[in-house]
Design a protein around this motif. Structure first.
Motif, PDB file in Angstrom:
ATOM      1  N   ARG A  59      45.668 -16.678  69.009  1.00  0.00           N
ATOM      2  CA  ARG A  59      44.819 -17.856  69.186  1.00  0.00           C
ATOM      3  C   ARG A  59      44.810 -18.601  67.852  1.00  0.00           C
ATOM      4  O   ARG A  59      45.217 -18.070  66.827  1.00  0.00           O
ATOM      5  CB  ARG A  59      43.384 -17.470  69.551  1.00  0.00           C
ATOM      6  CG  ARG A  59      43.223 -16.811  70.901  1.00  0.00           C
ATOM      7  CD  ARG A  59      43.254 -17.838  72.016  1.00  0.00           C
ATOM      8  NE  ARG A  59      42.855 -17.251  73.285  1.00  0.00           N
ATOM      9  CZ  ARG A  59      43.651 -16.541  74.066  1.00  0.00           C
ATOM     10  NH1 ARG A  59      44.889 -16.319  73.705  1.00  0.00           N
ATOM     11  NH2 ARG A  59      43.227 -16.052  75.204  1.00  0.00           N
ATOM     12  N   PHE A  60      44.274 -19.788  67.876  1.00  0.00           N
ATOM     13  CA  PHE A  60      44.187 -20.589  66.666  1.00  0.00           C
ATOM     14  C   PHE A  60      42.786 -20.454  66.066  1.00  0.00           C
ATOM     15  O   PHE A  60      41.999 -19.612  66.496  1.00  0.00           O
ATOM     16  CB  PHE A  60      44.538 -22.041  66.991  1.00  0.00           C
ATOM     17  CG  PHE A  60      45.935 -22.181  67.541  1.00  0.00           C
ATOM     18  CD1 PHE A  60      47.039 -22.056  66.703  1.00  0.00           C
ATOM     19  CD2 PHE A  60      46.151 -22.404  68.891  1.00  0.00           C
ATOM     20  CE1 PHE A  60      48.331 -22.159  67.207  1.00  0.00           C
ATOM     21  CE2 PHE A  60      47.430 -22.513  69.402  1.00  0.00           C
ATOM     22  CZ  PHE A  60      48.527 -22.390  68.560  1.00  0.00           C
ATOM     23  N   SER A  64      40.511 -20.884  69.341  1.00  0.00           N
ATOM     24  CA  SER A  64      40.933 -21.994  70.191  1.00  0.00           C
ATOM     25  C   SER A  64      42.295 -21.711  70.836  1.00  0.00           C
ATOM     26  O   SER A  64      43.172 -21.106  70.227  1.00  0.00           O
ATOM     27  CB  SER A  64      41.019 -23.278  69.358  1.00  0.00           C
ATOM     28  OG  SER A  64      41.527 -24.336  70.148  1.00  0.00           O
ATOM     29  N   LEU A  65      42.462 -22.191  72.068  1.00  0.00           N
ATOM     30  CA  LEU A  65      43.739 -22.049  72.782  1.00  0.00           C
ATOM     31  C   LEU A  65      44.773 -23.073  72.343  1.00  0.00           C
ATOM     32  O   LEU A  65      45.959 -22.918  72.621  1.00  0.00           O
ATOM     33  CB  LEU A  65      43.513 -22.189  74.294  1.00  0.00           C
ATOM     34  CG  LEU A  65      42.817 -21.013  74.972  1.00  0.00           C
ATOM     35  CD1 LEU A  65      42.419 -21.383  76.384  1.00  0.00           C
ATOM     36  CD2 LEU A  65      43.711 -19.788  74.976  1.00  0.00           C
ATOM     37  N   LEU A  76      49.953 -21.556  72.390  1.00  0.00           N
ATOM     38  CA  LEU A  76      50.834 -20.448  72.054  1.00  0.00           C
ATOM     39  C   LEU A  76      51.204 -19.699  73.324  1.00  0.00           C
ATOM     40  O   LEU A  76      50.365 -19.525  74.222  1.00  0.00           O
ATOM     41  CB  LEU A  76      50.099 -19.499  71.092  1.00  0.00           C
ATOM     42  CG  LEU A  76      50.922 -18.598  70.187  1.00  0.00           C
ATOM     43  CD1 LEU A  76      51.897 -19.400  69.342  1.00  0.00           C
ATOM     44  CD2 LEU A  76      50.004 -17.798  69.273  1.00  0.00           C
ATOM     45  N   GLN A  77      52.447 -19.296  73.396  1.00  0.00           N
ATOM     46  CA  GLN A  77      52.918 -18.512  74.544  1.00  0.00           C
ATOM     47  C   GLN A  77      52.015 -17.289  74.715  1.00  0.00           C
ATOM     48  O   GLN A  77      51.684 -16.604  73.759  1.00  0.00           O
ATOM     49  CB  GLN A  77      54.355 -18.075  74.244  1.00  0.00           C
ATOM     50  CG  GLN A  77      55.028 -17.300  75.329  1.00  0.00           C
ATOM     51  CD  GLN A  77      56.440 -16.893  74.898  1.00  0.00           C
ATOM     52  OE1 GLN A  77      56.795 -16.964  73.721  1.00  0.00           O
ATOM     53  NE2 GLN A  77      57.223 -16.462  75.853  1.00  0.00           N
ATOM     54  N   ARG A  78      51.606 -17.004  75.940  1.00  0.00           N
ATOM     55  CA  ARG A  78      50.711 -15.877  76.223  1.00  0.00           C
ATOM     56  C   ARG A  78      51.486 -14.570  76.266  1.00  0.00           C
ATOM     57  O   ARG A  78      52.644 -14.528  76.683  1.00  0.00           O
ATOM     58  CB  ARG A  78      49.992 -16.063  77.564  1.00  0.00           C
ATOM     59  CG  ARG A  78      49.171 -17.323  77.665  1.00  0.00           C
ATOM     60  CD  ARG A  78      47.902 -17.236  76.817  1.00  0.00           C
ATOM     61  NE  ARG A  78      47.120 -18.447  76.927  1.00  0.00           N
ATOM     62  CZ  ARG A  78      47.169 -19.441  76.051  1.00  0.00           C
ATOM     63  NH1 ARG A  78      47.958 -19.378  75.018  1.00  0.00           N
ATOM     64  NH2 ARG A  78      46.432 -20.509  76.213  1.00  0.00           N
ATOM     65  N   MET A  79      50.819 -13.491  75.858  1.00  0.00           N
ATOM     66  CA  MET A  79      51.396 -12.148  75.934  1.00  0.00           C
ATOM     67  C   MET A  79      50.476 -11.300  76.795  1.00  0.00           C
ATOM     68  O   MET A  79      49.272 -11.236  76.542  1.00  0.00           O
ATOM     69  CB  MET A  79      51.491 -11.517  74.537  1.00  0.00           C
ATOM     70  CG  MET A  79      52.594 -12.079  73.680  1.00  0.00           C
ATOM     71  SD  MET A  79      52.656 -11.250  72.064  1.00  0.00           S
ATOM     72  CE  MET A  79      52.895  -9.548  72.566  1.00  0.00           C
ATOM     73  N   ARG A 192      54.393 -27.137  73.272  1.00  0.00           N
ATOM     74  CA  ARG A 192      53.721 -28.443  73.204  1.00  0.00           C
ATOM     75  C   ARG A 192      52.995 -28.706  74.511  1.00  0.00           C
ATOM     76  O   ARG A 192      53.551 -28.495  75.600  1.00  0.00           O
ATOM     77  CB  ARG A 192      54.742 -29.551  72.929  1.00  0.00           C
ATOM     78  CG  ARG A 192      54.061 -30.814  72.415  1.00  0.00           C
ATOM     79  CD  ARG A 192      55.038 -31.715  71.771  1.00  0.00           C
ATOM     80  NE  ARG A 192      55.628 -32.617  72.770  1.00  0.00           N
ATOM     81  CZ  ARG A 192      56.494 -33.552  72.490  1.00  0.00           C
ATOM     82  NH1 ARG A 192      56.908 -33.712  71.265  1.00  0.00           N
ATOM     83  NH2 ARG A 192      56.975 -34.316  73.431  1.00  0.00           N
ATOM     84  N   VAL A 193      51.771 -29.143  74.404  1.00  0.00           N
ATOM     85  CA  VAL A 193      50.960 -29.476  75.581  1.00  0.00           C
ATOM     86  C   VAL A 193      51.067 -30.966  75.811  1.00  0.00           C
ATOM     87  O   VAL A 193      50.775 -31.758  74.926  1.00  0.00           O
ATOM     88  CB  VAL A 193      49.483 -29.078  75.376  1.00  0.00           C
ATOM     89  CG1 VAL A 193      48.650 -29.452  76.585  1.00  0.00           C
ATOM     90  CG2 VAL A 193      49.364 -27.580  75.083  1.00  0.00           C
TER      91      VAL A 193
END
Length: 194
Positions: A59-60, A64-65, A76-79, A192-193
């Motif tokens: 997370r940031f 934050s997401l 960020l790519q989820r794990m 990128r969103v």
């Protein structure tokens, strides 16, 4: 009949140590190891110079997401673990370099990385005031604190069989157990969103 090949699951053994540390050391009890992926990366050389381990927050800042970089919003790519639960941190050990350091340094390195996990356990790192927010104004003091916590853990007499393998270097472990294996996780990508 095929000969059975013996193997040593390095990341499973390191997870057990981290779980015990986070149960027994008060300063690490905010960490929920089931949300921390434990992996290892192969180093190109056995040189003692370079990174021994790393902690990647997933997370940031403030959990934050998303974040803004160069006027663009990123996530960020989820794990996910095998059951679909999302990891908040990735803890990687660099092998053989980590295994070729001495026993005490292995414990200090492990605690050092765990200490980077935010007290809020929100996917962000622990942030100190000032420019050097990752290690405080003194990395020497940060490392001394990690060493103190590693000593506190050892003073609680964890079972020797839990950490005995850390007395061996990479080649010794290979001779004893055969192949050294464990979990490999790619470093998550920034996305990128739109």
């Amino acid at each position: 009949m095929a000969k059975e090949v013996s193997t040593f699951d390095f990341t499973a053994k390191m997870r057990i140590i981290c779980e015990d540390m986070t149960r027994k050391v008060v300063a690490l009890q905010h960490i929920h190891m089931e949300r921390v992926a434990v992996g290892f990366c192969q180093t190109r050389s056995a040189s003692e110079y370079g990174c021994y381990a790393s902690l990647t927050p997933l997370r940031f800042e403030n959990g934050s997401l998303t974040t803004i970089r160069r006027k663009q919003r990123y996530t960020l790519q989820r794990m996910l673990d095998p059951h679909g639960m999302e990891y908040l941190y990735l803890l990687n050990f660099y092998v053989p370099r980590f295994l070729n350091t001495d026993f005490r340094n292995k414990l200090i390195t492990t605690v050092h990385e765990l200490l980077h996990i935010s007290e809020r356990f929100d996917g962000d790192i622990r942030r100190f005031a000032g420019r050097c927010y990752a290690h405080s104004s003194s990395q020497k003091d940060y490392d001394a604190y990690a060493e103190k916590l590693a000593s506190l853990w050892l003073a609680q007499n964890p079972p020797v069989e839990m950490y005995q393998f850390l007395h061996d270097d990479f080649d010794t472990l290979r001779r004893k157990y055969g192949k050294i294996h464990g979990q490999h996780y790619p470093i998550p990508r920034l996305i990128r969103v739109s």
